[in-house]
Design a protein around this motif. Structure first.
Motif, PDB file in Angstrom:
ATOM      1  N   ARG A 208      12.268  10.508  43.071  1.00  0.00           N
ATOM      2  CA  ARG A 208      11.850  11.059  41.779  1.00  0.00           C
ATOM      3  C   ARG A 208      12.970  10.925  40.749  1.00  0.00           C
ATOM      4  O   ARG A 208      12.752  10.477  39.627  1.00  0.00           O
ATOM      5  CB  ARG A 208      11.458  12.530  41.958  1.00  0.00           C
ATOM      6  CG  ARG A 208      10.967  13.205  40.678  1.00  0.00           C
ATOM      7  CD  ARG A 208      10.684  14.674  40.935  1.00  0.00           C
ATOM      8  NE  ARG A 208      10.189  15.337  39.741  1.00  0.00           N
ATOM      9  CZ  ARG A 208       8.913  15.414  39.397  1.00  0.00           C
ATOM     10  NH1 ARG A 208       7.985  14.845  40.165  1.00  0.00           N
ATOM     11  NH2 ARG A 208       8.534  16.037  38.304  1.00  0.00           N
ATOM     12  N   GLU A 209      14.179  11.307  41.143  1.00  0.00           N
ATOM     13  CA  GLU A 209      15.317  11.226  40.221  1.00  0.00           C
ATOM     14  C   GLU A 209      15.651   9.769  39.885  1.00  0.00           C
ATOM     15  O   GLU A 209      15.951   9.430  38.730  1.00  0.00           O
ATOM     16  CB  GLU A 209      16.532  11.914  40.840  1.00  0.00           C
ATOM     17  CG  GLU A 209      16.394  13.417  41.032  1.00  0.00           C
ATOM     18  CD  GLU A 209      15.568  13.768  42.272  1.00  0.00           C
ATOM     19  OE1 GLU A 209      15.207  12.833  43.042  1.00  0.00           O
ATOM     20  OE2 GLU A 209      15.284  14.964  42.470  1.00  0.00           O
ATOM     21  N   ALA A 210      15.598   8.906  40.897  1.00  0.00           N
ATOM     22  CA  ALA A 210      15.900   7.493  40.660  1.00  0.00           C
ATOM     23  C   ALA A 210      14.869   6.863  39.740  1.00  0.00           C
ATOM     24  O   ALA A 210      15.210   6.023  38.893  1.00  0.00           O
ATOM     25  CB  ALA A 210      15.954   6.747  41.994  1.00  0.00           C
ATOM     26  N   ARG A 211      13.605   7.259  39.874  1.00  0.00           N
ATOM     27  CA  ARG A 211      12.559   6.704  39.012  1.00  0.00           C
ATOM     28  C   ARG A 211      12.775   7.125  37.566  1.00  0.00           C
ATOM     29  O   ARG A 211      12.645   6.312  36.635  1.00  0.00           O
ATOM     30  CB  ARG A 211      11.181   7.143  39.494  1.00  0.00           C
ATOM     31  CG  ARG A 211      10.026   6.512  38.706  1.00  0.00           C
ATOM     32  CD  ARG A 211       8.671   6.896  39.287  1.00  0.00           C
ATOM     33  NE  ARG A 211       7.629   6.063  38.730  1.00  0.00           N
ATOM     34  CZ  ARG A 211       6.957   6.318  37.608  1.00  0.00           C
ATOM     35  NH1 ARG A 211       7.244   7.433  36.924  1.00  0.00           N
ATOM     36  NH2 ARG A 211       6.029   5.491  37.155  1.00  0.00           N
ATOM     37  N   ALA A 212      13.121   8.383  37.372  1.00  0.00           N
ATOM     38  CA  ALA A 212      13.358   8.863  36.007  1.00  0.00           C
ATOM     39  C   ALA A 212      14.524   8.123  35.361  1.00  0.00           C
ATOM     40  O   ALA A 212      14.454   7.711  34.193  1.00  0.00           O
ATOM     41  CB  ALA A 212      13.622  10.370  36.037  1.00  0.00           C
TER      42      ALA A 212
END
Length: 706
Positions: A208-212
């Motif tokens: 999730r953090e990497a996608r953002a």
């Protein structure tokens, strides 16, 4: 069914019909990173070849030995193509060793984007190898769009997360993963797409953090200024929009997506093909080299238009034992067709180097030739086609006058593409034919090799009487010598030996003095009579030779004064010792002399002048002078102390240091040329391949006694 599909796929990868359907991708990375394995895996995965490794096998134009072909490909760029979703992807595999940076630059010239291959264990120590960073800087210097493949992700020492972090640290903040690994325990089972969120339900920790972070990086490059505001307000940006903006960011060279791959296991290959086909720019989006008419007059810029003027460039030249010369060309404009007449233009500028020596091949030429066949390459295999359009890569056979760097254009509309920058070869290797019977063969073979490899400089030194090959390094020299001795594809196969390189030296007078040159002979009939009194004195370094006439009263007739000067100049070139080192930095003043009304002549006074200089060597003494070069070394700051100490050990005089790019220092020094014969090898070993240097002649100075 599968066999028909493979056959059809192989057939359709042979030639593209439009530049929009082409992607030219150069694979860059150090030796051992897995570039060639990745290419072969992509070829096998798409059905272009039946299995990995087959690109070096099969029926070729010359039925080469597969092992020999693989060795050849390790030191030279090669091209193979795959088809994905109707897009032809030309994969340009380049050597990873630093000696073959010329092949890398040729690959960059032929490509529109670079795929940087880094082994998954390279970041375990928190940093990328400096030699790898140097290759990244090569790509950045020409504005090449780049993506990163982390290869061998299933290796025993693989650490994907650490390697991605190290890439970001070394390559810049524009590096961001498009995919994360999916693992069961320690075993890599697949990859998760951060943009597509596939496969559903298998997002690894931190996705999730990497996608953002990825989306924010892409949106920052978007031409739609409202996109960031919409994203920050919580809107879910469409996948198609993100992909389009990703392609824009990559094409600008400001964003570098990362794809993890396990080539042998097939993991990540589909994702990589999607990035190459959908995220990399087409030839229409990449700037073309400047172009001019062959007389140097300006010409309008070209575009990748199949219907435009023909403009192709030879990026590599090789020789095949059966079909002769094979020219690998990138077509920038127009369309190449068999049985057409083309114009081949060479570059005068490629006959010049920073060091005053001469390239062995004549790179300035203009010839018309008829193309018999046009091919597209698949490694060592050539497939004949009916046409190759702008943006694609072709192989031309039997183009006799073509050399690497030449422009191929229409015979009725010839033009010249600007050449790319060449690295300067700085390791001299003196070669000699083993027997008299090998001498002619050596001359011919050297001409072929230099024509194919513009990073190789051939010097025939008139002073030392040596034939010297200036190479990029030891590996480059070994390859050249191997080709000469074995014959390789060119079929020369001659006896070649090496010998120590001799550095041209000079002599000057140690002190002033007055001497007499006397040439008096009487042998019946017409005699010879000339006497000249000459004062010699040494001059400052670099002054050359000065001649002054101070004769009064006509003791040396006016018509014979130039004869004395001519004789002295001739002896200056012949030298004063058995080694025949030329004499420099001397002033000769003719102060007096004697002549005979019958027996004096031009030849007699020339001989007297020469004898005067030889007498001066005994009276005044001589000094041996050696050449010094000004050396500019660019090094990472961590190696500064080692390089300075090494230069001092080579009798070098450091002129100064200054900051270069961040983290690098430029060192300027004057060093005797005899101490620089292996500096290209030694400085690479000393700095782990991260240093670069240039040299140019500075001056002659006194050599140490003994």
């Amino acid at each position: 069914m599968a066999g028909r599909a493979t056959s059809e796929r192989t057939r359709t990868t042979r030639a593209a019909v439009s530049p929009t359907d082409i992607r030219n991708v150069v694979l860059v990375g150090p030796s051992g990173s897995g570039k060639t394995t990745l290419v072969e895996a992509l070829l096998a995965h798409t059905g272009t070849i039946p299995r990995a490794g087959s690109v070096t096998e099969g029926t070729t134009v010359g039925d080469h030995d597969p092992a020999a072909v693989r060795q050849q490909r390790s030191v030279a760029l090669s091209v193979a193509s795959v088809l994905h979703d109707g897009i032809k992807i030309n994969l340009i595999d380049t050597p990873g060793y630093g000696d073959f940076v010329g092949e890398l630059r040729a690959g960059l010239r032929a490509a529109d984007a670079a795929l940087f291959v880094v082994a998954a264990d390279e970041g375990r120590e928190g940093r990328i190898n400096p030699a790898t960073v140097a290759q990244w800087e090569e790509c950045a210097a020409v504005g090449m769009p780049r993506a990163v493949v982390v290869a061998r992700c299933d290796g025993p020492r693989a650490d994907l997360e650490a390697t991605i972090a190290a890439c970001r640290e070394s390559f810049g903040a524009g590096v961001a993963p498009l995919y994360l690994p999916i693992r069961i325990g320690e075993r890599l089972t697949g990859i998760y797409g951060l943009l597509s969120r596939t496969p559903p339900g298998q997002a690894p920790p931190g996705a999730r953090e990497a996608r953002a972070e990825l989306i924010e990086g892409i949106i920052e490059q978007s031409e739609d200024e409202s996109l960031m505001e919409r994203y920050l307000e919580g809107e879910d940006i469409e996948f198609a929009t993100l992909v389009a903006d990703l392609e824009t960011a990559v094409a600008r060279g400001s964003f570098h997506p990362v794809v993890p791959v396990c080539a042998m296991g097939g993991i990540g290959l589909d994702a990589l093909l999607e990035v190459l086909a959908g995220g990399f720019p087409s030839p229409l989006e990449h700037p073309l080299p400047p172009v001019c008419n062959i007389d140097g007059s300006p010409r309008e810029s070209l575009s990748a238009d199949p219907d435009g003027p023909l403009a192709a460039e030879v990026v590599r030249t090789s020789a095949d034992a059966y079909v002769g010369r094979v020219s690998l060309v990138r077509v920038f404009s127009g369309t190449l067709r068999p049985d057409s007449v083309v114009h081949v233009s060479g570059h005068p500028a490629w006959g010049q180097t920073a060091i005053p020596r001469q390239r062995g091949a004549d790179h300035s030429h203009d010839d018309d030739e008829r193309l018999a066949h046009v091919h597209v390459p698949l490694g060592a295999t050539l497939h004949e086609v009916d046409a190759v359009v702008a943006g694609d890569i072709a192989a031309l056979t039997r183009l006799g006058s073509a050399e690497t760097g030449d422009t191929v254009s229409a015979a009725d509309d010839p033009l010249l593409l600007s050449c790319w920058d060449l690295p300067e070869p700085l390791l001299p290797i003196a070669v000699t034919a083993r027997t008299r019977g090998d001498e002619d063969g050596l001359v011919k073979a050297l001409g072929k090799i230099v024509a194919a490899d513009p990073t190789l400089v051939l010097e025939r030194n008139a002073e030392t009487h040596q034939t010297v090959l200036w190479c990029m390094g030891e590996a480059h020299a070994d390859v050249v010598l191997s080709r000469l001795r074995s014959g390789g594809a060119a079929g020369s196969g001659i006896g070649v030996d090496t010998e120590p390189v001799r550095v041209p030296l000079r002599v000057t007078l140690a002190a002033p003095g007055r001497v007499t040159g006397r040439h008096v002979k009487q042998s019946g009939g017409h005699g010879q009579y000339a006497v000249c009194h000459v004062e010699f004195e040494p001059l400052p370094r670099g002054s050359g030779f000065e001649f002054v006439s101070a004769v009064v009263g006509g003791s040396v007739p006016t018509q014979f004064v130039p004869s004395v000067e001519k004789g002295i100049r001739a002896q200056l070139q012949r030298g004063l010792d058995d080694d025949h080192h030329p004499v420099v930095d001397v002033r000769a003043t003719l102060v007096d002399g004697k002549a005979h009304s019958v027996d004096s002549s031009d030849a007699a006074f020339q001989t007297a002048g020469a004898l005067a200089l030889r007498e001066a060597a005994a009276v005044c003494g001589t000094l041996l002078l050696e050449p010094f070069d000004e050396v500019c070394v660019r090094i990472p700051d961590e190696h500064l102390g080692a390089v300075l100490g090494d230069l001092s050990g080579r009798r070098g005089r450091v002129l100064g240091t200054e900051a270069d790019t961040p983290g690098r220092t430029l060192v300027r020094a004057e060093v005797p040329c005899t101490e620089l014969l292996r500096y290209a090898v030694d400085t690479r070993a000393m700095t782990s391949g991260t240093a670069t240097f240039t040299r140019r002649f500075a001056r002659y100075d006194v050599a140490p006694a003994g």
